[in-house]
Design an enzyme around this catalytic site. Structure first.
Site, mmCIF file in Angstrom:
data_model
loop_
_atom_site.group_PDB
_atom_site.id
_atom_site.type_symbol
_atom_site.label_atom_id
_atom_site.label_comp_id
_atom_site.label_asym_id
_atom_site.label_seq_id
_atom_site.Cartn_x
_atom_site.Cartn_y
_atom_site.Cartn_z
ATOM 1 C CG ASP A 271 -1.791 -1.243 1.264
ATOM 2 O OD1 ASP A 271 -2.212 -1.705 0.195
ATOM 3 O OD2 ASP A 271 -2.005 -1.770 2.366
ATOM 4 C CG HIS B 132 -2.049 -2.446 -7.261
ATOM 5 N ND1 HIS B 132 -0.965 -2.120 -6.500
ATOM 6 C CD2 HIS B 132 -1.816 -3.690 -7.711
ATOM 7 C CE1 HIS B 132 -0.112 -3.121 -6.500
ATOM 8 N NE2 HIS B 132 -0.610 -4.105 -7.214
#
Ligand code: GTP
Ligand code: IMP
Ligand code: MG
Length: 358
Positions: free
Chosen positions: A12, A42
């Protein structure tokens, strides 16, 4: 030319954002997704719409490149087919015939298994149980699934042929270095290595073929799920610079008496893309980042979310326009890493970036 993008810390880091920029700016001919599987999410934007992609390469934001999913990646057919529809990429996406398949049973096991779900804090997407079954050599492959027939290909062959004819390839890594089964905070890790070499192997590119490795770091750090996090903010560390900056910016109401970590997660808008869980937040860990650059063989560092730490830098697109404190902060990272910081991200849009590559 082959470029690989990997997560430098706990996942992340904003790989989605960096990949979407590279996909648009460098216009690669082929974009291949590597990594574990649909446990990764994503975040990318296309035409103002937000996508949290778990299977399709986020380089789809560029309409031209061929899109591929490497053999190392676990495929959840339902998620894959849903995302193909959502992204309208059916005419240009291929998956390796040897990708292993996640079934409902893997997903149930991931959630039912107390060790995985509670102790490790897995994403519950079936990846751990599927990789265990893959190692046990009883798993189904993509070539066994009728609904995937139209998408099957030989990813290594496509990529190496493309390379031989001088084409450009972008490989998307997932997760982050500290979640590596080999090098991460075991047992609080994912079910596979997550370093650049693994990403290359996932898509069938040999180590001699890789030109550039981008290690992506957030300007601060976050971690979703359990496990050690040396620089995590907590009550005892409430005087660290990041915490002080938060107080200075004072955008969060009702700080007193609340758990600092919860406030940080709220302030930085840190919620897991796949699970929606609040992410733990902490300071940039230089030693960890340096080690991560070493094992990844990073040629370039990308730093994201600089604007969250230095709000004056929001959407700044020229280095000279960064605030002096942001420049000093970034210089410090660059010196400690010994790797040039060539991409500086200052907002969620692909164009919110300072590109210092030669
Ligand atoms: P990976 O899992 O590493 O691909 O990252 P991700 O982009 O999927 O993770 P995540 O969803 O946590 O992304 C971070 C969030 O921050 C996303 O909502 C991005 O759109 C956003 N983001 C990425 N880079 C920047 C940045 O430089 N500034 C700001 N404000 N937001 C960013
Ligand atoms: P699993 O990969 O679902 O088994 O989860 C194992 C650990 O890795 C958990 O702590 C997850 O939160 C973490 N994890 C797996 N994939 C990601 C990711 O893409 N981003 C952040 N954390 C992840
Ligand atoms: Mg993510």
């Amino acid at each position: 030319m082959v470029s690989i993008v990997v997560g430098g810390h706990y996942g992340d880091e904003g790989k989605g954002k960096i990949i979407s920029y590279l996909a648009l700016k460098d216009n690669p001919d082929v974009i291949a997704r590597a990594g574990v599987g649909p446990n990764a999410g994503h975040t990318v934007y296309k035409n103002g719409r937000k996508y949290g992609l778990r299977m399709i390469p986020c380089g789809f934001v560029n309409d031209s490149p061929r899109l591929l999913i490497g053999a190392g990646v676990l495929v959840d057919p339902q998620t894959f087919l849903a995302e193909v529809g959502e992204t309208d990429t059916g005419n240009r996406i291929g998956i390796d015939k040897r990708c292993a398949i996640i079934t409902d049973k893997h997903k149930q096991d991931d959630v039912k298994d107390k060790h995985l779900k509670t102790t490790i804090g897995s994403t519950g997407t079936g990846c751990g149980p599927a990789n265990a079954e893959r190692a046990h050599r009883t798993i189904q492959l993509a070539q066994d699934i009728p609904s995937l027939k139209g998408f099957l290909t030989d990813v290594p062959k496509e990529l190496n042929d493309a390379l031989s004819s001088g084409k450009k390839i972008l490989v998307e890594g997932t997760q982050g270095f500290c979640l590596s089964l080999f090098y991460g905070t075991y047992p609080f890790v994912t079910s596979k290595d997550t370093s650049a070499s693994m990403m290359a192997a996932d898509v069938g590119l040999g180590p001699t073929k890789i030109t550039r490795v981008y290690a992506v770091f957030k300007a601060y750090m976050s971690r979703v799920g359990s496990g050690p996090f040396a620089t995590e903010l907590d009550e005892r560390r409430a005087k660290v610079p990041l915490w002080k900056r938060l107080l200075e910016n004072a955008k969060v109401k009702g700080i007193k008496g609340r758990n600092p970590n919860e406030i940080m997660a709220e302030y930085f808008n840190e919620k897991g893309t796949v699970t929606g869980r609040l992410r733990r937040v902490g300071d940039f860990d230089m030693e960890l980042a340096k080690y991560s650059c070493m094992v990844n063989g990073a040629t370039d560092v990308a730093v994201t979310c600089v604007d969250k730490l230095f709000p004056a830098c929001f959407k700044v697109r020229a280095y000279d326009q960064l605030s002096e404190d942001a420049k000093a902060y970034l210089k410090n990272i660059e010196q400690a890493m010994g790797v040039p910081t060539t991409l500086i991200s200052t907002g969620p849009d692909a164009e919110d970036i300072i590109d210092l590559r030669a």
